[in-house]
Scaffold this active site. Structure first.
Site, mmCIF file in Angstrom:
data_model
loop_
_atom_site.group_PDB
_atom_site.id
_atom_site.type_symbol
_atom_site.label_atom_id
_atom_site.label_comp_id
_atom_site.label_asym_id
_atom_site.label_seq_id
_atom_site.Cartn_x
_atom_site.Cartn_y
_atom_site.Cartn_z
ATOM 1 C CG HIS A 202 -0.556 2.327 -9.210
ATOM 2 N ND1 HIS A 202 -0.728 1.880 -7.924
ATOM 3 C CD2 HIS A 202 -1.636 3.107 -9.489
ATOM 4 C CE1 HIS A 202 -1.871 2.368 -7.438
ATOM 5 N NE2 HIS A 202 -2.436 3.112 -8.369
ATOM 6 C CG ASP B 256 -2.081 0.930 1.101
ATOM 7 O OD1 ASP B 256 -2.341 1.422 -0.009
ATOM 8 O OD2 ASP B 256 -2.734 1.190 2.136
ATOM 9 C CG LEU C 40 9.038 -17.356 -3.275
ATOM 10 C CD1 LEU C 40 9.158 -17.377 -1.754
ATOM 11 C CD2 LEU C 40 9.427 -15.962 -3.779
HETATM 12 C C1 IPE Z 1 -5.491 -2.597 -0.131
HETATM 13 O O1 IPE Z 1 -5.149 -1.264 -0.279
HETATM 14 C C2 IPE Z 1 -5.469 -3.284 -1.464
HETATM 15 C C3 IPE Z 1 -4.167 -3.462 -2.077
HETATM 16 C C4 IPE Z 1 -3.014 -3.104 -1.572
HETATM 17 C C5 IPE Z 1 -4.170 -4.098 -3.364
HETATM 18 P P1 IPE Z 1 -6.255 -0.120 -0.447
HETATM 19 O O2 IPE Z 1 -5.516 1.145 -0.596
HETATM 20 O O3 IPE Z 1 -7.202 -0.496 -1.533
HETATM 21 O O4 IPE Z 1 -7.031 -0.205 0.938
HETATM 22 P P2 IPE Z 1 -7.880 0.887 1.698
HETATM 23 O O5 IPE Z 1 -8.893 1.436 0.736
HETATM 24 O O6 IPE Z 1 -6.926 1.966 2.136
HETATM 25 O O7 IPE Z 1 -8.475 0.184 2.867
HETATM 26 C C1 IPE Z 2 -1.691 0.297 -3.358
HETATM 27 O O1 IPE Z 2 -1.431 1.664 -3.400
HETATM 28 C C2 IPE Z 2 -1.893 -0.307 -4.736
HETATM 29 C C3 IPE Z 2 -3.291 -0.667 -5.046
HETATM 30 C C4 IPE Z 2 -4.284 -0.635 -4.213
HETATM 31 C C5 IPE Z 2 -3.566 -1.106 -6.400
HETATM 32 P P1 IPE Z 2 -2.603 2.721 -3.362
HETATM 33 O O2 IPE Z 2 -3.021 3.049 -4.762
HETATM 34 O O3 IPE Z 2 -3.709 2.272 -2.493
HETATM 35 O O4 IPE Z 2 -1.863 3.959 -2.730
HETATM 36 P P2 IPE Z 2 -2.473 4.991 -1.672
HETATM 37 O O5 IPE Z 2 -2.978 4.192 -0.521
HETATM 38 O O6 IPE Z 2 -3.577 5.727 -2.371
HETATM 39 O O7 IPE Z 2 -1.326 5.863 -1.303
HETATM 40 MG MG MG Z 3 -4.084 2.479 -0.514
#
Ligand code: IPE
Ligand code: IPE
Ligand code: MG
Length: 243
Positions: A38, A21, A132
């Site tokens: 990303h 995240d 792995l």
């Molecule tokens: C969780 O992250 C999903 C992934 C890392 C793929 P999100 O960014 O979607 O989660 P929330 O919305 O902060 O809970």
């Molecule tokens: C996690 O990073 C990747 C996915 C959920 C695909 P985020 O896109 O949720 O990044 P933040 O949380 O908005 O910083």
């Molecule tokens: Mg996120």
């Protein structure tokens, strides 16, 4: 590895799962578009996967796209699909050569056809690799997984007495993997966001404020050191002499 680190890494988790995240915030803080975050969040994956193998971790599960992530703007979703395709093209051969077996957790049938095809081919190519096991949770949701399991159990005609923990787990996407021992979440968020809600019952959690694109081997080592300081009790009481 120095002696001190070696001692603090005696107990290597068999299965590590990561909620990757913070890509969006990483980009935002640099004045870049979210998609750059990303993209950057795939650049470090190779290092983290290789580090897992070096530390002797046998299963790595990464949360790449949740069933709730479809609620994001269309452009971000399309961009993410493009990035995943590019990543598979770029990394597959290297993963294969390093003995990584790719598996998918979630609903594949709902995603872009071209990406589906690439994922199926990658699974087929790497199916005999043993170094792995890399589970990629993509279009994955814990509640969806449990609902699918319940539906499939009913369709299979099981009687109520047939179903216990072990039977139930056979119907989950993770049926071929042990439960995670350690779950890492980056970016300073303290929630599970629908990740492995059945399987995480006795997992150890580790949270770091580091955004996912900056997570690397040293960060992983830190998480493993903390894991080594934990005492897993599974609801039991440790005997005095064991302390
Ligand atoms: C969780 O992250 C999903 C992934 C890392 C793929 P999100 O960014 O979607 O989660 P929330 O919305 O902060 O809970
Ligand atoms: C996690 O990073 C990747 C996915 C959920 C695909 P985020 O896109 O949720 O990044 P933040 O949380 O908005 O910083
Ligand atoms: Mg996120």
């Amino acid at each position: 590895m120095n002696k001190e680190t070696q001692e603090s890494l005696q107990n290597i988790p068999n299965h590590v799962a990561i909620i990757m995240d913070g890509n969006g915030r990483w980009a935002l803080e640099k004045g870049l578009p979210r998609l750059s975050g990303h993209r950057a969040g795939t650049e470090n994956l190779r290092e983290v996967i290789e580090a897992c193998a070096e530390f002797g971790i046998k299963y790595l599960t990464i949360y790449a796209f949740s069933t709730e992530n479809w609620k994001r703007p269309k452009e971000e979703i399309q961009g993410l699909m493009r990035i995943f395709k590019t990543m598979l093209d770029r990394e597959l051969q290297n993963l294969h050569e390093n003995g990584v077996q790719l598996r998918h957790l979630g609903r594949l049938d709902q995603i872009d056809k071209e990406l589906q095809k690439k994922v199926r081919e990658a699974i087929e190519l790497t199916k005999d690799n043993k170094t792995l096991i890399l589970n990629v949770a993509f279009n994955y949701g814990g509640r969806d997984e449990i609902l699918q399991a319940v539906k499939n159990i009913i369709s299979a005609g099981h009687s109520v007495d047939d179903i216990d923990d072990e039977q139930f787990a056979k119907y989950l996407y993770t049926s071929e993997s042990p439960d995670p021992d350690l779950i890492i979440r980056t970016s300073g968020e303290y929630r599970c966001s629908n990740f492995l809600i059945w399987q995480s019952a006795y997992a150890e959690w580790y949270f770091t404020p580091t955004y996912w694109p900056d997570f690397n081997k040293e960060e992983l080592r830190q998480a493993l050191i903390v894991y080594n300081q934990r005492e897993r009790r599974y609801g039991e009481v440790k005997q005095e002499k064991e302390r």
